[in-house]
Scaffold this motif. Sequence first.
Motif, PDB file in Angstrom:
ATOM      1  N   GLU A  71       0.831  -1.207   0.000  1.00 53.96           N
ATOM      2  CA  GLU A  71       0.000   0.000   0.000  1.00 53.96           C
ATOM      3  C   GLU A  71       0.865   1.255   0.000  1.00 53.96           C
ATOM      4  OE1 GLU A  71      -3.258   2.129  -0.511  1.00 53.96           O
ATOM      5  OE2 GLU A  71      -3.318  -0.065  -0.379  1.00 53.96           O
ATOM      6  N   TYR A  72       1.939   1.260   0.776  1.00 55.61           N
ATOM      7  CA  TYR A  72       2.843   2.413   0.765  1.00 55.61           C
ATOM      8  C   TYR A  72       3.442   2.630  -0.624  1.00 55.61           C
ATOM      9  CZ  TYR A  72       2.914   2.969   5.876  1.00 55.61           C
ATOM     10  OH  TYR A  72       2.583   3.221   7.187  1.00 55.61           O
ATOM     11  N   LEU A  73       3.802   1.541  -1.295  1.00 60.55           N
ATOM     12  CA  LEU A  73       4.419   1.659  -2.611  1.00 60.55           C
ATOM     13  C   LEU A  73       3.434   2.135  -3.675  1.00 60.55           C
ATOM     14  CD1 LEU A  73       6.728  -1.503  -2.730  1.00 60.55           C
ATOM     15  CD2 LEU A  73       7.440   0.895  -2.587  1.00 60.55           C
ATOM     16  N   ARG A  74       2.159   2.082  -3.382  1.00 57.84           N
ATOM     17  CA  ARG A  74       1.167   2.582  -4.337  1.00 57.84           C
ATOM     18  C   ARG A  74       1.243   4.101  -4.465  1.00 57.84           C
ATOM     19  NH1 ARG A  74      -4.818   0.810  -3.133  1.00 57.84           N
ATOM     20  NH2 ARG A  74      -5.079   2.277  -4.856  1.00 57.84           N
ATOM     21  N   HIS A  75       1.855   4.747  -3.483  1.00 62.25           N
ATOM     22  CA  HIS A  75       1.828   6.207  -3.422  1.00 62.25           C
ATOM     23  C   HIS A  75       3.241   6.768  -3.401  1.00 62.25           C
ATOM     24  CE1 HIS A  75      -2.426   5.843  -2.501  1.00 62.25           C
ATOM     25  NE2 HIS A  75      -2.113   4.965  -1.578  1.00 62.25           N
ATOM     26  N   ARG A  76       3.459   7.793  -4.171  1.00 59.89           N
ATOM     27  CA  ARG A  76       4.744   8.485  -4.136  1.00 59.89           C
ATOM     28  C   ARG A  76       4.966   9.039  -2.726  1.00 59.89           C
ATOM     29  NH1 ARG A  76       6.424  13.404  -8.260  1.00 59.89           N
ATOM     30  NH2 ARG A  76       8.416  13.935  -7.269  1.00 59.89           N
ATOM     31  N   ASP A  77       6.157   8.828  -2.194  1.00 57.33           N
ATOM     32  CA  ASP A  77       6.485   9.245  -0.817  1.00 57.33           C
ATOM     33  C   ASP A  77       5.543   8.596   0.191  1.00 57.33           C
ATOM     34  OD1 ASP A  77       8.530  10.897  -1.748  1.00 57.33           O
ATOM     35  OD2 ASP A  77       7.232  12.645  -1.887  1.00 57.33           O
TER      36      ASP A  77
END
Length: 216
Positions: free
Chosen positions: A89-95
Amino acid sequence: MPKGISREKVVAAALELLNEKGMEGVTVRALAARLDVRAPALYWHVRNKQELLDEMSTTVLRRIMEAAPAATTDWRDGLAAYARVLRAEYLRHRDGARIFSGARISDPEVVLLKEPLYQRWTEAGLTLAEADDALDLVVAFVVGFVIEEQERLQSADDDPARYSLPERDAWLGERAPLVKAAGHLRDDGDQRFERHLAMVLDGVSARYDRRTSGTA
């Protein structure tokens, strides 16, 4: 309340803005422009940037908790599965890891989704303190891993030669053969994540084993 603008629309637009411009690009002014409203209209939903980040984090954590496998009763497998969902889930979003770490969750229903995790893991043998510490440790590991992962990926996009091993070897010279060799061992992505996660969980398991064997 301004017509046509809901908190859900505000958060969705903010996540789009994050993916396009990164953490520094998420501002109330930029968000208002994205939604084609004046900035004061957003204050019906979020009072400042920190509250906006909290709302974004709450939405993301809700997805994580809903995606975390619920069937496993083995605490180690459960923690590993949670770590993988969190990273994805974190990798789905820049930063993603940077912006969501340290946030205050605004919806108690999202926090309550942790209850079944604690229940399963304590039933599997962990004390509540051990389960809570283990979850905190895994989250901290994933946040740090993904921050480094995303920074390296974004830096390499900007400068493909930034992590060139031949250039690094030449820069180091002949004084540090082990350091140079270690650089060539480095792998990124899933394999490295799984290896490091296993080391973290091995530490939790060792403490658990010492307690249950009476040697703690």
